[in-house]
Scaffold this active site. Sequence first.
Site, PDB file in Angstrom:
ATOM      1  N   ASN A  23       0.555  -1.003  -0.276  1.00  0.00           N
ATOM      2  CA  ASN A  23       0.139   0.067   0.123  1.00  0.00           C
ATOM      3  C   ASN A  23       1.035   0.709  -0.015  1.00  0.00           C
ATOM      4  O   ASN A  23       1.046   1.792   1.099  1.00  0.00           O
ATOM      5  CB  ASN A  23      -0.912  -0.306   1.232  1.00  0.00           C
ATOM      6  CG  ASN A  23      -1.880   1.383   1.623  1.00  0.00           C
ATOM      7  OD1 ASN A  23      -2.048   1.921   0.626  1.00  0.00           O
ATOM      8  ND2 ASN A  23      -2.795   1.043   2.662  1.00  0.00           N
ATOM      9  N   TRP A  24       0.541   2.031  -0.967  1.00  0.00           N
ATOM     10  CA  TRP A  24       1.909   3.119  -1.366  1.00  0.00           C
ATOM     11  C   TRP A  24       1.172   3.902  -0.478  1.00  0.00           C
ATOM     12  O   TRP A  24       2.477   5.084  -0.398  1.00  0.00           O
ATOM     13  CB  TRP A  24       2.055   3.166  -2.565  1.00  0.00           C
ATOM     14  CG  TRP A  24       3.254   2.504  -2.732  1.00  0.00           C
ATOM     15  CD1 TRP A  24       3.717   0.636  -2.652  1.00  0.00           C
ATOM     16  CD2 TRP A  24       3.932   2.169  -5.259  1.00  0.00           C
ATOM     17  NE1 TRP A  24       4.464   0.467  -3.690  1.00  0.00           N
ATOM     18  CE2 TRP A  24       4.649   1.261  -4.780  1.00  0.00           C
ATOM     19  CE3 TRP A  24       3.939   3.396  -5.613  1.00  0.00           C
ATOM     20  CZ2 TRP A  24       4.950   0.613  -5.570  1.00  0.00           C
ATOM     21  CZ3 TRP A  24       4.703   2.892  -7.336  1.00  0.00           C
ATOM     22  CH2 TRP A  24       5.388   1.524  -6.560  1.00  0.00           C
ATOM     23  N   LYS A  25       0.170   4.088  -0.383  1.00  0.00           N
ATOM     24  CA  LYS A  25      -0.448   5.597   0.291  1.00  0.00           C
ATOM     25  C   LYS A  25      -0.378   6.862  -0.530  1.00  0.00           C
ATOM     26  O   LYS A  25      -0.493   6.307  -1.966  1.00  0.00           O
ATOM     27  CB  LYS A  25       0.290   5.705   1.742  1.00  0.00           C
ATOM     28  CG  LYS A  25      -0.244   4.527   2.507  1.00  0.00           C
ATOM     29  CD  LYS A  25       0.666   4.961   3.706  1.00  0.00           C
ATOM     30  CE  LYS A  25      -0.574   3.723   4.520  1.00  0.00           C
ATOM     31  NZ  LYS A  25      -0.567   3.167   5.924  1.00  0.00           N
TER      32      LYS A  25
ATOM     33  N   HIS B 265      -9.621   1.563   4.227  1.00  0.00           N
ATOM     34  CA  HIS B 265      -8.091   2.252   5.300  1.00  0.00           C
ATOM     35  C   HIS B 265      -8.163   2.704   6.463  1.00  0.00           C
ATOM     36  O   HIS B 265      -9.390   4.013   5.852  1.00  0.00           O
ATOM     37  CB  HIS B 265      -7.646   2.645   4.260  1.00  0.00           C
ATOM     38  CG  HIS B 265      -5.463   2.367   4.607  1.00  0.00           C
ATOM     39  ND1 HIS B 265      -5.402   3.310   5.430  1.00  0.00           N
ATOM     40  CD2 HIS B 265      -4.573   1.282   4.448  1.00  0.00           C
ATOM     41  CE1 HIS B 265      -4.506   2.728   6.099  1.00  0.00           C
ATOM     42  NE2 HIS B 265      -3.627   1.647   5.745  1.00  0.00           N
TER      43      HIS B 265
ATOM     44  N   GLU C  15      -6.612   5.126   7.797  1.00  0.00           N
ATOM     45  CA  GLU C  15      -6.222   6.499   7.012  1.00  0.00           C
ATOM     46  C   GLU C  15      -7.841   7.334   6.424  1.00  0.00           C
ATOM     47  O   GLU C  15      -7.729   8.518   6.724  1.00  0.00           O
ATOM     48  CB  GLU C  15      -5.222   6.433   6.577  1.00  0.00           C
ATOM     49  CG  GLU C  15      -3.943   6.423   7.478  1.00  0.00           C
ATOM     50  CD  GLU C  15      -2.398   6.141   7.023  1.00  0.00           C
ATOM     51  OE1 GLU C  15      -2.761   5.820   5.069  1.00  0.00           O
ATOM     52  OE2 GLU C  15      -2.410   5.204   7.779  1.00  0.00           O
TER      53      GLU C  15
ATOM     54  N   GLU D  17      -5.593  -4.619  10.996  1.00  0.00           N
ATOM     55  CA  GLU D  17      -4.494  -3.233  10.559  1.00  0.00           C
ATOM     56  C   GLU D  17      -4.968  -3.030  11.887  1.00  0.00           C
ATOM     57  O   GLU D  17      -5.302  -1.724  12.310  1.00  0.00           O
ATOM     58  CB  GLU D  17      -3.859  -2.786   9.289  1.00  0.00           C
ATOM     59  CG  GLU D  17      -4.203  -3.401   7.984  1.00  0.00           C
ATOM     60  CD  GLU D  17      -4.054  -1.999   7.273  1.00  0.00           C
ATOM     61  OE1 GLU D  17      -2.688  -2.512   6.681  1.00  0.00           O
ATOM     62  OE2 GLU D  17      -4.450  -1.330   7.169  1.00  0.00           O
TER      63      GLU D  17
ATOM     64  N   GLY E 198       2.075   2.066  10.554  1.00  0.00           N
ATOM     65  CA  GLY E 198       3.631   3.295  10.670  1.00  0.00           C
ATOM     66  C   GLY E 198       4.299   3.894  11.953  1.00  0.00           C
ATOM     67  O   GLY E 198       4.590   4.742  11.728  1.00  0.00           O
TER      68      GLY E 198
ATOM     69  N   SER F 165       2.909  -1.990  10.522  1.00  0.00           N
ATOM     70  CA  SER F 165       4.722  -2.165  10.831  1.00  0.00           C
ATOM     71  C   SER F 165       4.977  -3.827  10.163  1.00  0.00           C
ATOM     72  O   SER F 165       6.210  -3.897  11.103  1.00  0.00           O
ATOM     73  CB  SER F 165       4.294  -1.885  11.875  1.00  0.00           C
ATOM     74  OG  SER F 165       4.658  -0.246  12.600  1.00  0.00           O
TER      75      SER F 165
ATOM     76  N   GLY G  93       2.558  -1.144   3.939  1.00  0.00           N
ATOM     77  CA  GLY G  93       2.872  -0.044   3.728  1.00  0.00           C
ATOM     78  C   GLY G  93       4.534   0.315   3.549  1.00  0.00           C
ATOM     79  O   GLY G  93       5.053   0.435   2.323  1.00  0.00           O
ATOM     80  N   GLY G  94       4.904   0.783   4.661  1.00  0.00           N
ATOM     81  CA  GLY G  94       6.328   1.411   4.490  1.00  0.00           C
ATOM     82  C   GLY G  94       7.058   0.734   4.005  1.00  0.00           C
ATOM     83  O   GLY G  94       7.895   1.232   2.688  1.00  0.00           O
TER      84      GLY G  94
HETATM   85  P1  PGA Z   1       2.648  -0.098   7.837  1.00  0.00           P
HETATM   86  O1  PGA Z   1       0.865   0.658   7.459  1.00  0.00           O
HETATM   87  O2  PGA Z   1       3.518  -0.591   6.967  1.00  0.00           O
HETATM   88  O3  PGA Z   1       3.462   1.655   7.202  1.00  0.00           O
HETATM   89  O4  PGA Z   1       2.202   0.463   9.181  1.00  0.00           O
HETATM   90  C1  PGA Z   1       0.253  -0.493   6.332  1.00  0.00           C
HETATM   91  C2  PGA Z   1      -1.100   0.232   6.191  1.00  0.00           C
HETATM   92  O5  PGA Z   1      -1.292   0.513   6.513  1.00  0.00           O
HETATM   93  O6  PGA Z   1      -1.235  -0.736   5.231  1.00  0.00           O
END
Ligand code: PGA
Length: 250
Positions: free
Chosen positions: A9-11, A94, A96, A166, A172, A212, A233-234
């Site tokens: 997930n590149w956001k 998500h 966010e 999640e 993050g 994470s 994500g990251g």
């Molecule tokens: P993260 O993000 O791996 O940076 O914690 C995961 C996500 O939000 O899908």
Amino acid sequence: MRKPLIAGNWKMNKTMAETKELISAIAPKVKDADCDVVVCVPYTDIQTAKRAAKGTNIKIGAENVHWAQSGAFTGEISADMLKELKVEYVIIGHSERRQYFGETDETVNKRVQAALDAKFKPIVCVGETEEERESGMTETVLLRQVTEGLKGFKSKDFDKIVIAYEPVWAIGTGKTATATDANNTIGYIRHVLAKKFHRSIAEKARILYGGSMNVKNCKELMAEEEIDGGLIGGASLKADDFAFIVNYDK
Ligand code: PGA
């Protein structure tokens, strides 16, 4: 048997030029993966990502989809628009989106319907906040998110629907749920699917862990019975890290 899936997930990261570079760097490193490999990118990167992933085992996804076919919804994107770009997956709900953009279980439900109508595979995110966890509300929150967000969907829909657990406090932050905790909570989600939908749905639905997940903890998380993959994500923004996670079983 549920086929594992590792999705990036590149956001809101990467320009088109960077997309071409990153997908091209990932592709040779994940070509022998045993799991499904998905990369979900910003709308403006989809076409570039599709081109760079052509002829590889990488599938491309979007990060959201609106439920209406078209109309006055500034800043949103329709399934028809994504269909022309030939995306195969789409992230929905998500945390966010829930936290900053007012996404609710009801809008999640409508977006999942739109995704299924367009024959996309929705990756539906659920998870509790730190506050909810600390007040012992984790199961209540997940029960609501799963039953309301996925209300009305039938057995065949769950061939496509992927759930991502999640925990919001792990996204993050570098804090990960322990493998045992993640496994137990995903086990609970499966229990909800069995009770509120059908046992066969609970058995076939793929449920990912996200929050994470990285090169250090992926093997331990993926060794757990209930965890069918990861939403990353990251660590998905670095070719080596993402490829390492995809190749967790090697
Ligand atoms: P993260 O993000 O791996 O940076 O914690 C995961 C996500 O939000 O899908």
